[in-house]
Design a protein around this motif. Structure first.
Motif, mmCIF file in Angstrom:
data_model
loop_
_atom_site.group_PDB
_atom_site.id
_atom_site.type_symbol
_atom_site.label_atom_id
_atom_site.label_comp_id
_atom_site.label_asym_id
_atom_site.label_seq_id
_atom_site.Cartn_x
_atom_site.Cartn_y
_atom_site.Cartn_z
ATOM 1 N N LEU B 268 0.838 -1.204 0.000
ATOM 2 C CA LEU B 268 0.000 0.000 0.000
ATOM 3 C C LEU B 268 0.870 1.251 0.000
ATOM 4 N N LEU B 269 1.869 1.233 0.873
ATOM 5 C CA LEU B 269 2.755 2.391 1.017
ATOM 6 C C LEU B 269 3.452 2.699 -0.313
ATOM 7 N N LEU B 270 3.959 1.662 -0.955
ATOM 8 C CA LEU B 270 4.671 1.864 -2.213
ATOM 9 C C LEU B 270 3.746 2.362 -3.309
ATOM 10 N N SER B 271 2.515 1.853 -3.320
ATOM 11 C CA SER B 271 1.612 2.261 -4.404
ATOM 12 C C SER B 271 1.114 3.683 -4.204
ATOM 13 N N ALA B 272 1.263 4.206 -2.986
ATOM 14 C CA ALA B 272 0.770 5.562 -2.721
ATOM 15 C C ALA B 272 1.772 6.641 -3.092
ATOM 16 N N LEU B 280 -2.573 9.312 -11.659
ATOM 17 C CA LEU B 280 -3.445 8.872 -10.575
ATOM 18 C C LEU B 280 -4.459 7.839 -11.029
ATOM 19 N N THR B 281 -5.043 8.092 -12.188
ATOM 20 C CA THR B 281 -6.235 7.363 -12.570
ATOM 21 C C THR B 281 -5.986 5.873 -12.720
ATOM 22 N N ARG B 283 -4.068 3.854 -11.215
ATOM 23 C CA ARG B 283 -3.724 3.003 -10.080
ATOM 24 C C ARG B 283 -4.327 3.546 -8.801
ATOM 25 N N ARG B 284 -5.617 3.342 -8.699
ATOM 26 C CA ARG B 284 -6.318 3.787 -7.505
ATOM 27 C C ARG B 284 -5.914 2.912 -6.326
ATOM 28 N N ILE B 285 -5.768 3.531 -5.173
ATOM 29 C CA ILE B 285 -5.456 2.729 -4.005
ATOM 30 C C ILE B 285 -6.636 2.741 -3.054
ATOM 31 N N GLY B 287 -6.765 2.778 0.704
ATOM 32 C CA GLY B 287 -5.973 2.825 1.926
ATOM 33 C C GLY B 287 -6.823 2.763 3.166
ATOM 34 N N ARG B 288 -8.014 3.361 3.070
ATOM 35 C CA ARG B 288 -8.963 3.369 4.182
ATOM 36 C C ARG B 288 -8.355 3.815 5.493
#
Ligand SMILES: Nc1ncnc2c1ncn2[C@@H]1O[C@H](COP(=O)(O)OP(=O)(O)OP(=O)(O)O)[C@@H](O)[C@H]1O
Ligand SMILES: Nc1ncnc2c1ncn2[C@@H]1O[C@H](COP(=O)(O)OP(=O)(O)OP(=O)(O)O)[C@@H](O)[C@H]1O
Ligand code: SF4
Ligand SMILES: [Mg+2]
Ligand SMILES: [Mg+2]
Lengths: 335, 338
Positions: B268-272, B280-281, B283-285, B287-288
């Motif tokens: 998650l951290l890396l994808s953010a 952006l479009t 690769r939506r993450i 994270g909640r």
């Protein structure tokens, strides 16, 4: 973008701070426009004048700052020349702003919902109930449980407070939102969630955004066009992807080369040597010349002006385009 | 882009060994339902080594416990449990002033705010002289010479000129260099750098990272580099520990962890991280939310509330940190031995 009218047009804007050390020219003859529904990024090092430019557009410059030149058109109307009250009223209806470190700007003793109600009622005739309904809708839009209207700011995390601020900026359905470092204080995961939300809302509601940050890699992802500021001036402006793939100005190249990457080969990167100039006493000629690896002594004497070197790509640098001569304006401001 | 491969180092034995480090703080709001105190688990069971000439990065979001680890290692806190071995000696419970002083001379800290750590009415020279005098590093008549050497070694030249300046006459990056020169004065073996670049301007951050990289090699220093900027960790760190809610969830050689992230949180951290290539479009993450404050945690994985891979057992037991590849450890039930 088509050849529609720009939503915002900034023309030759100059803002000076009258400080005991002399006149600090924080914004120096900048011009740009924003089309309806467009996201424009404004990037540059700390102190280059980003927030000052934003405040001038909003007409909220405070002593000792003064807009000493330029015009600001919104939908064709010259708003900077309006009387202050009319300007304020106009602005509230059309432009909103998310301030730098706004996260801490919520009133700590008021429930979130009441802050919405106060703001909406200050500008529109609506009942408290309707205003609260709108607050719930907006909170839902930015990913917060509508029940949180009754929460106090301290009960929310930093990321949630920032979402509330963004929801409030949307409340009066502005056509332009200026966001000054809206996510800089947040962790990357939260930052990305909020940016995704802004992007979705923007596509749905079609407002334009002026997005200010020092994080260029974030801007490249998020905006349509980017303006790079250095020492009070715009030194380059282009479509985001073009700026990323073909940065022209040595300062832009240096900024791009200041971020370690998560992908690709690991190599030594150098950043930009030196630090930005003192705006009370800027270097003559190109302001970037003391830090620039390319400029010759002769050229450092002459001030380069922003010119279009390819369609939609503007650069102020002697390495591109025709030689520039000192203009009268420059000669007098440089003295 | 100027490209020059970063040199590869050969590992030496560790100078510092941290085993099961744990730090709990009493939670505010008094006692719990049965008259028991409630505890914030700021750090739970963290183990790693620091080795001369190597940079170990501790990455994680706000509130994950990074600074608490640093304060325990600097012995500003006495850990609740676990041991800290320094040069083979147990320093976990050092109490005498003299011992602590001696220890802290060898294990120095670099802080986030270079301005706050300098005295505005003293010159740069004064700041660097002080530790030289207190710890009798060089004879009196050599102090000035040493100050200048130290300033040059952190890239502040002409050193003579910088020595005479006051903090307000320096840029943020220069102040951070002064702070680093001051820590180097006592010839430390370990440097604990807690977010040393996060308050600096973008264009000067990289200079400080390069300086740290150079110092670890030239002075054989063991660095602990705390950051929430995972790309900067990739840039200078040899090893990386990823913390979440007080625990290490993944650790190993930097390349192994970043090229093959195993824990759902690391992913998650890396994808953010902003990635200009991707946009952006595409690769939506999901994270909640944010890192929870951990008060008297139940036996469960602390990432369950945000994890896209959560399974039933994640909610009823705590996964162990287990070796999945040589030297690459993960705390997650998606992998064997957890
Ligand atoms: N009250 C003031 N008096 C004199 N100079 C000022 C004043 N406020 C700001 N300045 C100067 O104006 C310049 C522009 O400041 P501004 O806040 O617009 O920069 P910025 O680009 O938004 O920086 P940051 O990224 O740090 O927010 C700075 O160099 C600053 O020193
Ligand atoms: N002295 C203290 N007393 C009580 N709680 C504390 C204390 N120090 C830290 N904590 C809590 O321990 C947790 C970890 O805090 P820590 O400062 O180590 O996080 P961090 O990873 O350094 O975060 P940041 O990135 O924001 O600096 C937080 O929930 C914090 O509120
Ligand atoms: S143990 Fe379960 S909840 Fe925790 S990270 Fe792994 S899959 Fe997710
Ligand atoms: Mg600003
Ligand atoms: Mg911290």
């Amino acid at each position: 973008m088509t050849n529609r009218e720009p939503l915002l047009r900034v023309e030759d804007l100059v803002v000076d701070y009258y400080s005991p050390r002399g006149v600090v020219r924080a914004v120096d003859h900048i011009s740009f426009d924003i089309m309806p529904g467009e996201i424009v990024g404004l990037a540059g090092e700390s102190g280059c004048g980003k927030s000052t430019a934003a405040n001038a557009i909003l007409g909220i410059l405070r002593e000792p700052a003064q807009m000493t030149n330029g015009r600001i058109f919104f939908q064709g109307q010259d708003i900077a020349s309006m009387p202050p009250r009319a300007h304020r009223k106009f602005r509230w209806r059309h432009i909103s702003m998310v301030f730098q470190s706004a996260m801490n700007a919520l009133n700590p003793v008021l429930r979130v919902g009441d802050q919405f109600v106060d703001m909406v009622q200050a500008h529109e005739r609506v009942s408290k109930r309707d205003a609260l309904d709108r607050a719930r809708d907006l909170l839902r839009m930015v990913g917060i449980d509508p029940l949180r209207v009754s929460a106090y700011p301290h009960e929310l995390s930093g990321g949630m407070r920032q979402r509330v601020i963004i929801a409030m900026a949307l409340a009066l359905q502005p056509e332009l939102i200026i966001m000054d470092e809206p996510t800089t204080a947040l962790d990357v995961v939260v930052q990305r969630e909020i940016l995704q939300e802004i992007e979705e809302l923007q596509r749905e509601l079609q407002f334009a955004v002026l997005f200010i940050t020092h994080d260029l890699s974030l801007l490249v992802e998020f905006s349509n066009r980017i303006a790079i500021m250095y020492a009070g001036e715009i030194v380059e402006m282009a479509r985001a992807q073009e700026l990323f793939r073909e940065p022209k100005h040595p300062y832009t190249v240096g900024l791009m080369n200041s971020f370690p990457s998560l992908v690709g080969p690991k190599s030594m990167i150098t950043g930009i040597p030196g630090s930005p100039p003192d705006l009370a006493n800027p270097p003559t000629g190109c302001r970037f010349s003391p830090r620039c690896p390319h400029c010759t002594p002769y050229k450092t004497m002459v001030h380069p002006v922003l010119q279009e070197i390819e369609p939609g790509h503007l650069v102020a640098c002697h390495l591109y385009g025709a030689e520039q001569e000192l203009t009268h304006e420059r000669a007098s401001t440089a003295s | 882009m100027s490209a020059q491969a970063l040199p590869v180092e050969v590992a030496a034995p560790p100078v510092m060994r941290v085993e099961g480090l744990t730090m709990h703080f009493p939670a505010g709001g008094g006692v719990g339902p049965f008259g028991t105190r409630r505890w914030i688990h700021a750090v739970d069971d963290v183990s790693f080594d620091l080795t001369p000439g190597r940079v170990t990065a501790l990455v994680g979001e706000s509130g994950s416990g990074k600074s608490t680890v640093v304060r325990c290692l600097a012995r500003l806190y006495e850990p609740t449990a676990g041991t800290i071995m320094f040069h083979g000696e147990d320093v976990t419970h050092l109490k005498q002033r003299k011992e602590l002083l001696q220890y802290r001379a060898q294990v120095q800290m670099i802080f986030q705010d270079p301005f706050g750590s300098l005295n505005p009415v003293k010159t740069v020279e004064h700041h660097i002289e002080r530790p030289l005098k207190i710890h009798h590093i060089v004879p009196r008549n050599e102090i000035h010479r040493r100050v200048l050497d130290l300033l040059s070694s952190v890239g502040l030249s002409p050193a003579q000129e910088f020595a005479a300046k006051y903090p307000h006459q320096l840029s943020g990056g220069q102040r951070q260099r002064v702070a680093i020169a001051r820590t180097l004065a006592v010839e430390p073996t370990v440097l604990l750098a807690d977010e040393p670049i996060s308050m600096l301007d973008v264009s000067i951050r990289i200079g400080i990272l390069n300086l740290m990289h150079e110092l670890k090699a030239s002075r054989n220093i063991a660095f602990l580099y705390i950051t929430h900027d995972i790309a900067s960790a990739r840039y200078i760190a040899d090893d990386v520990l990823v913390m979440y809610a007080g625990q290490v969830v993944e650790q190993g050689p930097t390349d192994a962890v970043l090229q093959n992230p195993l824990h759902p949180y690391t992913r998650l951290l890396l994808s953010a991280v902003p990635n200009p290539e991707a946009g952006l479009t595409g690769r939506r993450i999901q994270g909640r939310g944010e890192v929870p404050v951990v008060i008297d945690p139940p036996e469960a994985c602390r990432f369950t509330a945000r994890c896209p891979n959560v399974m039933d057992r994640c909610r009823t037991a705590m996964p162990r940190l287990a070796e999945v590849e040589p030297g690459h450890l993960v705390r997650c039930y998606l992998y064997p031995n957890s």
